[in-house]
Motif scaffolding. Structure first.
Motif: not given
Length: 356
Positions: A145-146, A295-296, A303, A305, A331, A335, A338, A343-344
């Motif tokens: 993801s990142y 996931h957006q 996005a 975080v 996030g 996010w 998720t 992220f969250n």
């Protein structure tokens, strides 16, 4: 009886000599703890966790002195999940690291499977982040993801120059990152190129790394032919003897997909006989063109975080540490669905790490 004692003594001596001559070492670590996690809008979880602050692993390493300043060595290392005894990643043995190295007045060159320069294996030079690539949500993470690092590389070669007053230059190439390099011709493989410098002297430990993944073979529905991915990472620490602050920054980009900036400030300091780690990182990603990850929500093109983490290690002995951790990540709305607390959400953990 005396004869048996004499034979046993001779066998023990021969065994000790054999290991000393070949200089082969069995090593590893077991990291187990309990971790409570909760992603926003998701149910809380409570689990026994292996490898939270450092992947559970075992390995064999050795070296031989060839004389005149030359030596040859090897490392074979496999990860395990200690809570169930399974192999942690991959289907074969020694998937964490499998390499042969030659060292001499020219420096050191290694061949095999190893970590990229911006990762955390023996050939990596990432600096500036107290939590490294472990410690849950506070990890300098390499997820898809990142992608803050490129992880492990197959079919790789790494070269390190001799030290020039604490300065070394590092170069790495992978002929085929995740596949058998005999399956395709060279132009159809994914290749990795990395070059960096590391300086370790006078209480400074810092590095600058430039990395490229050319994505030659990647073909997806949203991006029929992906562009190359570039990382530039700068980080370092300064040891004041009482506290060791660190800073890390990374710019990552992939044309027609995204631009990303990641910043981290952290520090380690002695506390009550142990070691305290604190750190905060912020990741800003802006998506480019029509590319949107699954996931957006609502076609968000940003996005972001931020993460805060606190960790503590207390040594029970030279080889055993107690550890504890608390971290929180927040996030942007991209996010919100998720379940990944990196992220969250939040994490709280307590455990033990034993090295052998």
């Amino acid at each position: 009886m005396k004869t048996k004692i004499l034979v046993a003594t001779l066998l023990a001596g021969l065994t000790s000599y054999s290991f000393a001559a070949s200089n082969v070492t069995l090593y590893g670590q077991i990291d187990l703890g309990v971790v409570a996690s909760k992603a926003k809008h998701k149910a809380a979880t409570f689990e026994e966790k292996s490898g939270f602050v450092g992947m559970s692993r075992w390995g064999i390493k050795g070296s031989e002195d060839l004389g005149n300043g030359y030596s040859v060595g090897f490392t074979l290392e496999e990860g395990i999940t200690a809570d169930d005894g399974a192999v942690a990643a991959g289907s074969g043995a020694f998937t964490r690291e499998s390499l042969l190295r030659v060292a001499g007045p020219f420096g050191q060159i290694a061949f095999g499977r190893m970590g990229a320069l911006g990762f955390a294996q023996s050939t990596a030079i990432l600096r500036g982040w107290a939590f490294g690539t472990s410690w849950g949500a506070s990890a300098w993470d390499g997820s898809s993801s990142y992608g803050l690092h490129f992880g492990r590389l197959n079919n790789a070669v790494n070269y390190v120059t001799p030290s020039f007053g604490g300065l070394t230059i590092h170069a790495m190439y992978s002929n085929s990152i995740a596949t058998d390099d005999s399956l395709n011709k060279w132009s159809n493989n994914d290749h990795y190129y990395g070059i960096g410098t590391k300086y370790t002297a006078h209480n400074v430990d810092a590095s600058v790394i430039f990395e490229v993944r050319d994505n030659k073979h990647v073909i997806t529905a949203v991006a029929p032919k992906q562009k190359a991915m570039y990382h530039v990472t700068v980080g370092g620490t300064f040891d004041f003897n009482v506290i060791k602050p660190g800073f890390i920054y990374q710019f990552a980009t992939q044309d027609e997909l995204y631009d990303q900036h990641a910043f981290g400030l952290s520090a380690t300091a002695p506390l009550a006989g142990g070691s305290l780690k604190v750190g905060g990182k912020y990741i800003f990603r802006k998506y480019d063109g029509a590319y949107m990850t699954a996931h957006q929500a609502q076609n968000d093109k940003k996005a972001n975080v931020w993460t805060l983490g606190v960790g503590y290690e207390y040594p029970l002995s030279k080889r055993t540490n107690l550890w504890s951790y608390a971290g929180y990540a927040d996030g942007a709305k991209a996010w919100r669905d998720t379940s990944d607390v990196k992220f969250n959400g939040y994490q709280i953990g307590l455990g033990m790490l034993h090295k052998f």
